[in-house]
Design a protein around this motif. Structure first.
Motif, PDB file in Angstrom:
ATOM      1  N   THR A  62       0.816  -1.222   0.000  1.00  0.00           N
ATOM      2  CA  THR A  62       0.000   0.000   0.000  1.00  0.00           C
ATOM      3  C   THR A  62       0.848   1.271   0.000  1.00  0.00           C
ATOM      4  N   GLY A  63       2.151   1.139   0.170  1.00  0.00           N
ATOM      5  CA  GLY A  63       3.019   2.308   0.229  1.00  0.00           C
ATOM      6  C   GLY A  63       2.859   3.091   1.512  1.00  0.00           C
ATOM      7  N   SER A  64       2.544   2.383   2.590  1.00  0.00           N
ATOM      8  CA  SER A  64       2.342   3.039   3.883  1.00  0.00           C
ATOM      9  C   SER A  64       3.464   2.676   4.850  1.00  0.00           C
ATOM     10  N   ASP A  65       3.398   3.252   6.037  1.00  0.00           N
ATOM     11  CA  ASP A  65       4.383   2.980   7.081  1.00  0.00           C
ATOM     12  C   ASP A  65       3.716   2.216   8.213  1.00  0.00           C
ATOM     13  N   VAL A  66       4.441   1.251   8.777  1.00  0.00           N
ATOM     14  CA  VAL A  66       3.956   0.529   9.951  1.00  0.00           C
ATOM     15  C   VAL A  66       4.213   1.414  11.165  1.00  0.00           C
ATOM     16  N   VAL A  67       3.160   1.690  11.915  1.00  0.00           N
ATOM     17  CA  VAL A  67       3.279   2.531  13.099  1.00  0.00           C
ATOM     18  C   VAL A  67       3.574   1.673  14.316  1.00  0.00           C
ATOM     19  N   GLN A  68       2.822   0.566  14.458  1.00  0.00           N
ATOM     20  CA  GLN A  68       2.972  -0.253  15.653  1.00  0.00           C
ATOM     21  C   GLN A  68       2.371  -1.634  15.397  1.00  0.00           C
ATOM     22  N   VAL A  69       2.975  -2.654  16.011  1.00  0.00           N
ATOM     23  CA  VAL A  69       2.429  -4.014  15.983  1.00  0.00           C
ATOM     24  C   VAL A  69       2.344  -4.492  17.426  1.00  0.00           C
ATOM     25  N   ILE A  70       1.128  -4.868  17.852  1.00  0.00           N
ATOM     26  CA  ILE A  70       0.925  -5.409  19.196  1.00  0.00           C
ATOM     27  C   ILE A  70      -0.021  -6.598  19.074  1.00  0.00           C
ATOM     28  N   GLY A  71       0.418  -7.740  19.509  1.00  0.00           N
ATOM     29  CA  GLY A  71      -0.424  -8.932  19.483  1.00  0.00           C
ATOM     30  C   GLY A  71      -0.862  -9.265  18.076  1.00  0.00           C
ATOM     31  N   HIS A  72      -2.173  -9.310  17.849  1.00  0.00           N
ATOM     32  CA  HIS A  72      -2.729  -9.618  16.533  1.00  0.00           C
ATOM     33  C   HIS A  72      -3.182  -8.364  15.797  1.00  0.00           C
ATOM     34  N   ARG A  73      -2.759  -7.212  16.243  1.00  0.00           N
ATOM     35  CA  ARG A  73      -3.187  -5.952  15.641  1.00  0.00           C
ATOM     36  C   ARG A  73      -1.966  -5.114  15.231  1.00  0.00           C
ATOM     37  N   PHE A  74      -2.172  -4.320  14.185  1.00  0.00           N
ATOM     38  CA  PHE A  74      -1.115  -3.395  13.752  1.00  0.00           C
ATOM     39  C   PHE A  74      -1.752  -2.156  13.159  1.00  0.00           C
ATOM     40  N   SER A  75      -0.991  -1.073  13.149  1.00  0.00           N
ATOM     41  CA  SER A  75      -1.467   0.214  12.635  1.00  0.00           C
ATOM     42  C   SER A  75      -0.598   0.650  11.465  1.00  0.00           C
ATOM     43  N   LEU A  76      -1.252   1.229  10.458  1.00  0.00           N
ATOM     44  CA  LEU A  76      -0.571   1.729   9.271  1.00  0.00           C
ATOM     45  C   LEU A  76      -0.902   3.200   9.075  1.00  0.00           C
ATOM     46  N   TYR A  77       0.052   3.950   8.497  1.00  0.00           N
ATOM     47  CA  TYR A  77      -0.151   5.380   8.221  1.00  0.00           C
ATOM     48  C   TYR A  77       0.339   5.687   6.812  1.00  0.00           C
ATOM     49  N   ARG A  78      -0.453   6.472   6.114  1.00  0.00           N
ATOM     50  CA  ARG A  78      -0.037   7.012   4.816  1.00  0.00           C
ATOM     51  C   ARG A  78      -0.749   8.339   4.616  1.00  0.00           C
ATOM     52  N   LEU A  79      -0.015   9.361   4.238  1.00  0.00           N
ATOM     53  CA  LEU A  79      -0.585  10.672   3.981  1.00  0.00           C
ATOM     54  C   LEU A  79      -1.538  10.569   2.794  1.00  0.00           C
ATOM     55  N   SER A  80      -2.728  11.102   2.948  1.00  0.00           N
ATOM     56  CA  SER A  80      -3.759  11.021   1.921  1.00  0.00           C
ATOM     57  C   SER A  80      -3.646  12.178   0.942  1.00  0.00           C
ATOM     58  N   ASP A  81      -3.965  11.899  -0.319  1.00  0.00           N
ATOM     59  CA  ASP A  81      -4.018  12.943  -1.346  1.00  0.00           C
ATOM     60  C   ASP A  81      -5.416  13.528  -1.455  1.00  0.00           C
ATOM     61  N   LYS A  82      -6.353  12.953  -0.712  1.00  0.00           N
ATOM     62  CA  LYS A  82      -7.756  13.331  -0.809  1.00  0.00           C
ATOM     63  C   LYS A  82      -7.972  14.743  -0.249  1.00  0.00           C
ATOM     64  N   LYS A  83      -8.724  15.537  -0.981  1.00  0.00           N
ATOM     65  CA  LYS A  83      -9.061  16.885  -0.537  1.00  0.00           C
ATOM     66  C   LYS A  83     -10.317  16.816   0.324  1.00  0.00           C
ATOM     67  N   GLY A  84     -10.460  17.731   1.243  1.00  0.00           N
ATOM     68  CA  GLY A  84     -11.672  17.812   2.040  1.00  0.00           C
ATOM     69  C   GLY A  84     -11.672  16.970   3.304  1.00  0.00           C
ATOM     70  N   ILE A  85     -10.553  16.318   3.631  1.00  0.00           N
ATOM     71  CA  ILE A  85     -10.483  15.595   4.899  1.00  0.00           C
ATOM     72  C   ILE A  85      -9.505  16.323   5.804  1.00  0.00           C
ATOM     73  N   GLU A  86      -9.648  16.095   7.077  1.00  0.00           N
ATOM     74  CA  GLU A  86      -8.720  16.695   8.030  1.00  0.00           C
ATOM     75  C   GLU A  86      -7.472  15.834   8.109  1.00  0.00           C
ATOM     76  N   HIS A  87      -6.365  16.359   7.637  1.00  0.00           N
ATOM     77  CA  HIS A  87      -5.125  15.605   7.628  1.00  0.00           C
ATOM     78  C   HIS A  87      -4.504  15.570   9.027  1.00  0.00           C
ATOM     79  N   ILE A  88      -3.829  14.486   9.333  1.00  0.00           N
ATOM     80  CA  ILE A  88      -3.135  14.353  10.609  1.00  0.00           C
ATOM     81  C   ILE A  88      -1.894  15.230  10.579  1.00  0.00           C
ATOM     82  N   GLN A  89      -1.770  16.095  11.562  1.00  0.00           N
ATOM     83  CA  GLN A  89      -0.607  16.982  11.649  1.00  0.00           C
ATOM     84  C   GLN A  89       0.484  16.283  12.456  1.00  0.00           C
ATOM     85  N   LEU A  90       1.583  15.986  11.796  1.00  0.00           N
ATOM     86  CA  LEU A  90       2.705  15.319  12.461  1.00  0.00           C
ATOM     87  C   LEU A  90       3.658  16.356  13.041  1.00  0.00           C
ATOM     88  N   PRO A  91       4.182  16.070  14.241  1.00  0.00           N
ATOM     89  CA  PRO A  91       5.126  17.015  14.865  1.00  0.00           C
ATOM     90  C   PRO A  91       6.445  17.052  14.117  1.00  0.00           C
TER      91      PRO A  91
END
Length: 99
Positions: free
Chosen positions: A70-99
């Motif tokens: 998917t061209g994303s980054d793995v944020v965290q893996v815990i147990g049977h769950r994991f989180s992925l992040y990818r900056l969206s190109d979609k207009k009209g959504i609230e983008h996550i502001q990274l520090p």
């Protein structure tokens, strides 16, 4: 995009409260699953995924393969769950502001 430690910590805190939206099952990672993950990433930027008991993949393996496809980054893996992040190109959504 390579995330630094501060960005990963921020994304982990945001992902903590999310429910899984993509599940890796006994068919493992198919093209349909990749499409589903791409749509979710485009809409939300940060998603949580789950690996069900019938899958031959561990959460770490599933996260790495799905992130690569998917061209994303793995944020965290815990147990049977994991989180992925990818900056969206979609207009009209609230983008996550990274520090």
């Amino acid at each position: 995009m390579a995330l630094n430690g501060k960005q990963i910590r921020h994304l982990r805190s945001l992902a903590h409260h999310l429910n899984p939206v993509v599940f890796v099952g006994k068919a493992d990672i198919t093209d349909a699953l990749v499409d589903q993950a791409n749509q979710a990433l485009e809409a939300h930027e940060l998603i949580k995924c789950g690996v069900q008991d019938g899958s031959d993949l561990s959460a770490q393996e599933a996260a790495a393969e799905l992130a690569e496809r998917t061209g994303s980054d793995v944020v965290q893996v815990i147990g049977h769950r994991f989180s992925l992040y990818r900056l969206s190109d979609k207009k009209g959504i609230e983008h996550i502001q990274l520090p």
